[in-house]
Design a protein around this motif. Structure first.
Motif, PDB file in Angstrom:
ATOM      1  N   LEU B  73       0.829  -1.212   0.000  1.00 47.65           N
ATOM      2  CA  LEU B  73       0.000   0.000   0.000  1.00 47.65           C
ATOM      3  C   LEU B  73       0.863   1.261   0.000  1.00 47.65           C
ATOM      4  O   LEU B  73       0.537   2.243  -0.686  1.00 47.65           O
ATOM      5  CB  LEU B  73      -0.932  -0.018   1.216  1.00 47.65           C
ATOM      6  CG  LEU B  73      -2.092  -1.016   1.090  1.00 47.65           C
ATOM      7  CD1 LEU B  73      -2.669  -1.357   2.463  1.00 47.65           C
ATOM      8  CD2 LEU B  73      -3.183  -0.461   0.176  1.00 47.65           C
ATOM      9  N   ASP B  74       1.972   1.256   0.757  1.00 50.85           N
ATOM     10  CA  ASP B  74       2.859   2.420   0.773  1.00 50.85           C
ATOM     11  C   ASP B  74       3.364   2.711  -0.643  1.00 50.85           C
ATOM     12  O   ASP B  74       3.447   3.874  -1.050  1.00 50.85           O
ATOM     13  CB  ASP B  74       4.047   2.192   1.721  1.00 50.85           C
ATOM     14  CG  ASP B  74       3.619   2.155   3.182  1.00 50.85           C
ATOM     15  OD1 ASP B  74       2.458   2.508   3.481  1.00 50.85           O
ATOM     16  OD2 ASP B  74       4.457   1.770   4.033  1.00 50.85           O
ATOM     17  N   GLY B  75       3.696   1.660  -1.381  1.00 51.49           N
ATOM     18  CA  GLY B  75       4.162   1.836  -2.758  1.00 51.49           C
ATOM     19  C   GLY B  75       3.114   2.536  -3.612  1.00 51.49           C
ATOM     20  O   GLY B  75       3.414   3.462  -4.363  1.00 51.49           O
ATOM     21  N   LEU B  76       1.865   2.102  -3.482  1.00 59.55           N
ATOM     22  CA  LEU B  76       0.785   2.692  -4.282  1.00 59.55           C
ATOM     23  C   LEU B  76       0.543   4.159  -3.901  1.00 59.55           C
ATOM     24  O   LEU B  76       0.367   5.005  -4.772  1.00 59.55           O
ATOM     25  CB  LEU B  76      -0.501   1.880  -4.110  1.00 59.55           C
ATOM     26  CG  LEU B  76      -0.448   0.464  -4.701  1.00 59.55           C
ATOM     27  CD1 LEU B  76      -1.700  -0.325  -4.328  1.00 59.55           C
ATOM     28  CD2 LEU B  76      -0.293   0.515  -6.227  1.00 59.55           C
ATOM     29  N   PHE B  77       0.547   4.439  -2.587  1.00 61.83           N
ATOM     30  CA  PHE B  77       0.281   5.819  -2.172  1.00 61.83           C
ATOM     31  C   PHE B  77       1.467   6.753  -2.475  1.00 61.83           C
ATOM     32  O   PHE B  77       1.264   7.933  -2.757  1.00 61.83           O
ATOM     33  CB  PHE B  77      -0.131   5.872  -0.694  1.00 61.83           C
ATOM     34  CG  PHE B  77      -1.574   5.503  -0.507  1.00 61.83           C
ATOM     35  CD1 PHE B  77      -2.570   6.434  -0.751  1.00 61.83           C
ATOM     36  CD2 PHE B  77      -1.942   4.215  -0.142  1.00 61.83           C
ATOM     37  CE1 PHE B  77      -3.916   6.099  -0.609  1.00 61.83           C
ATOM     38  CE2 PHE B  77      -3.279   3.862  -0.007  1.00 61.83           C
ATOM     39  CZ  PHE B  77      -4.277   4.811  -0.242  1.00 61.83           C
ATOM     40  N   ALA B 130      -9.583  -0.937   3.750  1.00 56.64           N
ATOM     41  CA  ALA B 130      -9.994   0.472   3.754  1.00 56.64           C
ATOM     42  C   ALA B 130      -8.991   1.326   2.970  1.00 56.64           C
ATOM     43  O   ALA B 130      -9.370   2.223   2.212  1.00 56.64           O
ATOM     44  CB  ALA B 130     -10.125   0.987   5.181  1.00 56.64           C
ATOM     45  N   ARG B 131      -7.689   1.029   3.148  1.00 57.38           N
ATOM     46  CA  ARG B 131      -6.675   1.784   2.384  1.00 57.38           C
ATOM     47  C   ARG B 131      -6.779   1.472   0.890  1.00 57.38           C
ATOM     48  O   ARG B 131      -6.552   2.350   0.054  1.00 57.38           O
ATOM     49  CB  ARG B 131      -5.253   1.470   2.881  1.00 57.38           C
ATOM     50  CG  ARG B 131      -4.930   2.124   4.218  1.00 57.38           C
ATOM     51  CD  ARG B 131      -3.448   1.948   4.566  1.00 57.38           C
ATOM     52  NE  ARG B 131      -2.555   2.828   3.801  1.00 57.38           N
ATOM     53  CZ  ARG B 131      -1.229   2.661   3.712  1.00 57.38           C
ATOM     54  NH1 ARG B 131      -0.643   1.649   4.325  1.00 57.38           N
ATOM     55  NH2 ARG B 131      -0.485   3.498   3.017  1.00 57.38           N
ATOM     56  N   ARG B 132      -7.119   0.231   0.544  1.00 58.29           N
ATOM     57  CA  ARG B 132      -7.326  -0.092  -0.876  1.00 58.29           C
ATOM     58  C   ARG B 132      -8.482   0.731  -1.442  1.00 58.29           C
ATOM     59  O   ARG B 132      -8.405   1.252  -2.546  1.00 58.29           O
ATOM     60  CB  ARG B 132      -7.644  -1.588  -1.064  1.00 58.29           C
ATOM     61  CG  ARG B 132      -6.424  -2.480  -1.109  1.00 58.29           C
ATOM     62  CD  ARG B 132      -6.815  -3.898  -1.523  1.00 58.29           C
ATOM     63  NE  ARG B 132      -7.284  -3.972  -2.900  1.00 58.29           N
ATOM     64  CZ  ARG B 132      -7.846  -5.051  -3.449  1.00 58.29           C
ATOM     65  NH1 ARG B 132      -8.001  -6.154  -2.735  1.00 58.29           N
ATOM     66  NH2 ARG B 132      -8.242  -5.032  -4.703  1.00 58.29           N
ATOM     67  N   ARG B 133      -9.569   0.827  -0.660  1.00 58.70           N
ATOM     68  CA  ARG B 133     -10.724   1.606  -1.135  1.00 58.70           C
ATOM     69  C   ARG B 133     -10.360   3.080  -1.288  1.00 58.70           C
ATOM     70  O   ARG B 133     -10.821   3.755  -2.204  1.00 58.70           O
ATOM     71  CB  ARG B 133     -11.903   1.451  -0.161  1.00 58.70           C
ATOM     72  CG  ARG B 133     -12.628   0.103  -0.299  1.00 58.70           C
ATOM     73  CD  ARG B 133     -13.959   0.103   0.449  1.00 58.70           C
ATOM     74  NE  ARG B 133     -13.769   0.241   1.888  1.00 58.70           N
ATOM     75  CZ  ARG B 133     -13.582  -0.771   2.738  1.00 58.70           C
ATOM     76  NH1 ARG B 133     -13.562  -2.026   2.283  1.00 58.70           N
ATOM     77  NH2 ARG B 133     -13.429  -0.554   4.018  1.00 58.70           N
ATOM     78  N   GLU B 134      -9.500   3.559  -0.378  1.00 57.10           N
ATOM     79  CA  GLU B 134      -9.023   4.938  -0.451  1.00 57.10           C
ATOM     80  C   GLU B 134      -8.244   5.159  -1.764  1.00 57.10           C
ATOM     81  O   GLU B 134      -8.382   6.202  -2.404  1.00 57.10           O
ATOM     82  CB  GLU B 134      -8.079   5.150   0.741  1.00 57.10           C
ATOM     83  CG  GLU B 134      -7.998   6.530   1.307  1.00 57.10           C
ATOM     84  CD  GLU B 134      -6.951   6.550   2.433  1.00 57.10           C
ATOM     85  OE1 GLU B 134      -5.985   7.308   2.305  1.00 57.10           O
ATOM     86  OE2 GLU B 134      -7.082   5.763   3.407  1.00 57.10           O
TER      87      GLU B 134
END
Lengths: 211, 211
Positions: B73-77, B130-134
């Protein structure tokens, strides 16, 4: 466009209705809590019948998984057969097959969801994965043919194009929830994105400059 | 195009190298046999160390799962932040974000694979979902903005477009295997299909007839 009527699931064995009901309940549980965490007892409880009544219709959990995977795969291969019979260019057959895959996924949503979560832990799962790969090949061959006919851009590797198309379709099990009339709308969105692209005008592929 | 150099994974805690090694071994096992079927003992065996040595670095399996999901997730954000800073139309930022998502997936393949298989069974998994949905919302907002600017076709619902784009990207965990220099080629294929479409010429979107 009118919604495609839902196909009547094929009935197997003598006590057809009950077997279908058992299958539907099992598949719902498989998707909710996972195949490994669903017992024949759980399935009986969900149906409000005894475990031995369940075994009257079904030999065991493995048979239910097999039936669920078959129902999904049969739908996809029936779509492939129908599309093969169409007398139109390969590009249109490809687009039709993607559209129909969306409709099969929508009509047999729970079954396709089961299929796509299978990782090949048993012989039956390995067989289902082999049939999925066979379907990939059907789509890949259509892309190749469409490229040869000049209907699909030649700069994307056919197997990659097939995988991306099916990846987009299969992603529906993660976020789409079937609703009446919704399948055609989502099939339109998938085919528009896949074949025309999101750009307002596709750069580099406008007809030759007129000057 | 030269392949993007692999990012050095961030190290956490004092015994950085060892924690990373434990995480890498754990993630490999999670993907091979499933999180539920991997024990701390299995991870120790895979590393050739004792279970208590593993516990020296890691509080337990849950921490490893958390770290794996965070790394994905850190990579995506980080990609979303970089793209936000670009001074280009929204359509190009959207295309850049899809391209970079493919590169993150390729660089952090095992971590993204773990993330995408999570179903929300624990609080940590719920948080990751939730972070994926964000992230879906970030992509949806970019689609909306690009539509408002006229860069993306207006007839596909922004959330649907976002989901289809990410569905295509995420499908890579199912069939793509990272190889040196392969990430840019696959990112090219994804963005060509998504933004320009597979058609040789996009019907209905060619410039107006000259007659």
């Amino acid at each position: 466009m009118a919604p495609t009527p839902a196909r009547e699931p094929r009935r197997r064995g003598r006590p057809g209705y009950d077997q279908d009901a058992v299958l539907a309940a099992a598949v719902r549980l498989f998707n909710e809590r996972g195949y490994d965490y669903t017992s024949m007892f759980d399935i009986a409880v969900a149906l409000g019948i005894t475990k031995s009544s369940v075994y009257h219709h079904i030999s065991g959990k493995e048979q239910l998984l097999q039936m669920a995977m078959d129902r999904a795969l049969d739908g996809l291969f029936e779509a492939a057969d129908e599309v093969r019979a169409l007398d139109v260019p390969a590009r249109e057959r490809l687009e039709q097959l993607i559209r129909r895959s969306v409709l099969v996924l929508s009509e047999r949503f729970e079954y396709v969801t089961v299929l796509l979560r299978v990782r090949g832990n048993t012989e039956a799962e390995q067989h289902a994965l082999a049939r999925r790969r066979e379907f990939d090949v059907v789509v890949t061959e259509l892309v190749k043919q469409a490229q040869a006919e000049g209907g699909v851009r030649p700069d994307i590797e056919p197997a990659t194009a097939a995988r991306l198309l099916l990846g987009m379709v299969n992603s529906l099990t993660e976020w789409y929830r079937p609703r009446p009339g919704g399948a055609d709308a989502i099939a339109d969105a998938v085919t528009a994105l896949a074949f025309e692209g999101l750009h307002t005008i596709s750069p580099g592929r406008t007809p030759p400059d007129r000057h």
